[in-house]
Design a protein around this motif. Structure first.
Motif, mmCIF file in Angstrom:
data_model
loop_
_atom_site.group_PDB
_atom_site.id
_atom_site.type_symbol
_atom_site.label_atom_id
_atom_site.label_comp_id
_atom_site.label_asym_id
_atom_site.label_seq_id
_atom_site.Cartn_x
_atom_site.Cartn_y
_atom_site.Cartn_z
ATOM 1 N N UNK A 1 0.829 -1.202 0.000
ATOM 2 C CA UNK A 1 0.000 0.000 0.000
ATOM 3 C C UNK A 1 0.859 1.245 0.000
ATOM 4 N N UNK A 2 0.320 2.275 -0.623
ATOM 5 C CA UNK A 2 0.960 3.583 -0.677
ATOM 6 C C UNK A 2 -0.072 4.572 -0.157
ATOM 7 N N UNK A 3 0.002 4.861 1.125
ATOM 8 C CA UNK A 3 -1.025 5.726 1.714
ATOM 9 C C UNK A 3 -0.969 7.148 1.165
ATOM 10 N N UNK A 4 0.221 7.601 0.858
ATOM 11 C CA UNK A 4 0.339 8.949 0.299
ATOM 12 C C UNK A 4 -0.358 9.025 -1.064
ATOM 13 N N UNK A 5 -0.241 7.937 -1.827
ATOM 14 C CA UNK A 5 -0.865 7.890 -3.148
ATOM 15 C C UNK A 5 -2.295 7.372 -3.127
ATOM 16 N N UNK A 6 -2.754 6.975 -1.918
ATOM 17 C CA UNK A 6 -4.120 6.464 -1.767
ATOM 18 C C UNK A 6 -4.390 5.260 -2.666
ATOM 19 N N UNK A 7 -3.381 4.372 -2.729
ATOM 20 C CA UNK A 7 -3.514 3.184 -3.568
ATOM 21 C C UNK A 7 -3.038 1.940 -2.828
#
Length: 127
Positions: free
Chosen positions: A72-78
């Motif tokens: 997961x990439x929380x900064x990228x919301x993905x």
């Protein structure tokens, strides 16, 4: 309302790789557990892997152990699913699903555990 959209599917030869992505809108994914499911032709939808809000992952299917990796990439919301060493039996529609409950730990592999679903992305493994 939270919505998710999958992308990254396609046609790939056996042994190849793909990276699927689940992008959210109308909300953020960082609080929630997110899972990937697959539905092969003529079969029920099966849970593959889940990642919790704090990044802990678990696989539901033995068949993907060592080949598929969720991240997961929380900064990228993905949330992504890396598919390696693909086999013809991996063919199917891949879905992203979000459990909208807190505290964001992964629930079970049943489809009823998840509240938000994307439309799916087709993965075809064939020579």
């Amino acid at each position: 309302q939270l919505q998710v959209v999958e992308s990254g599917g396609g046609l790939v030869q056996p042994g190849g790789s793909l990276r699927l992505s689940c992008a959210a809108s109308g909300g953020t994914l960082d609080l929630y557990a997110v899972a990937w499911f697959r539905q092969a032709p003529g079969k029920e939808r099966e849970g593959l892997s889940c990642i919790s809000s704090d990044g802990d992952s678990r696989n539901f299917a033995d068949s993907v152990e060592g080949r598929f990796t969720i991240s997961r990439d929380n900064a990228g919301n993905t949330v992504s699913l890396q598919l390696n060493s693909l086999k013809p039996e991996d063919t199917g529609v891949y879905y992203c699903a979000v459990d909208g409950r807190l505290p964001g730990t992964c629930p079970g592999e049943g489809t009823s555990e998840y509240d938000y679903w994307g439309q799916g992305t087709q993965v075809t493994v064939s020579s």
